[in-house]
Scaffold this active site. Structure first.
Site, PDB file in Angstrom:
ATOM      1  N   PRO A  13       0.763  -1.245   0.000  1.00  0.00           N
ATOM      2  CA  PRO A  13       0.000   0.000   0.000  1.00  0.00           C
ATOM      3  C   PRO A  13       0.801   1.306   0.000  1.00  0.00           C
ATOM      4  CG  PRO A  13       0.031  -0.922   2.194  1.00  0.00           C
ATOM      5  CD  PRO A  13       0.741  -1.911   1.299  1.00  0.00           C
ATOM      6  N   CYS A  14       1.400   1.613  -1.133  1.00  0.00           N
ATOM      7  CA  CYS A  14       2.129   2.882  -1.233  1.00  0.00           C
ATOM      8  C   CYS A  14       1.174   4.083  -1.175  1.00  0.00           C
ATOM      9  CB  CYS A  14       2.990   2.919  -2.493  1.00  0.00           C
ATOM     10  SG  CYS A  14       2.122   2.507  -4.000  1.00  0.00           S
TER      11      CYS A  14
END
Length: 158
Positions: A119-120
């Protein structure tokens, strides 16, 4: 690699798996042959459940064979950011042992081969503002809004 395209509220996601797990996720529908495969079906199912607000932690196997040691450390750290929360680029840099590397964390986020799953989108600027995202800021905003809504519903029902 075997490919499929998953329709989502942020647009189609082209997903590829190898013999180990998810190895690529790209925004948009790539012109690829969609294949029937149990691992692809699992990836598609988990992404569909995530976007429906029914899944807060991906369990699909991930197969990332590229990236520098620093990038891999950043991606591992991103995976530790809790659902519905954000960390700054600086905080991620400190967590991977290089407090002066906030910009390099941004580059590593941009090179993340399996965005959303790693989850950037949960990484924000020092002032809490939305900055940088390979899928574009509108997608980043929608992902964060989805997670905030689901997290709030879970907290109220707990």
């Amino acid at each position: 690699m075997r490919w499929t395209v998953v329709d989502t509220p942020i647009g189609p996601l082209s997903c590829a798996v190898d013999d180990i797990g998810l190895c690529a996720l790209q925004f948009g529908a790539l012109d690829v042959a969609r294949e029937a495969d149990p691992l692809l079906a699992d990836v598609a199912g988990q992404l569909t459940a995530y976007f429906a607000g029914e899944l807060v932690a991906f369990t699909m196997p991930v197969s990332v064979r590229r990236g520098s040691d620093f990038e891999r450390a950043v991606w591992a750290e991103l995976s530790r950011i809790p659902y519905g929360e954000t960390h700054t680029y600086g905080a991620v840099a400190r967590a991977v042992g290089d407090p002066d590397a906030a910009r390099a964390v941004g580059v590593a986020c941009n090179r993340n081969p399996v965005a959303v799953v790693v989850p950037c989108h949960r990484v924000v600027g020092a002032n809490g503002k939305l900055v940088g995202f390979g899928g574009g800021l509108p997608r980043k905003r929608r992902l964060l809004e989805l997670e905030a809504r689901v997290r709030m519903q879970q907290d109220w029902l707990a």
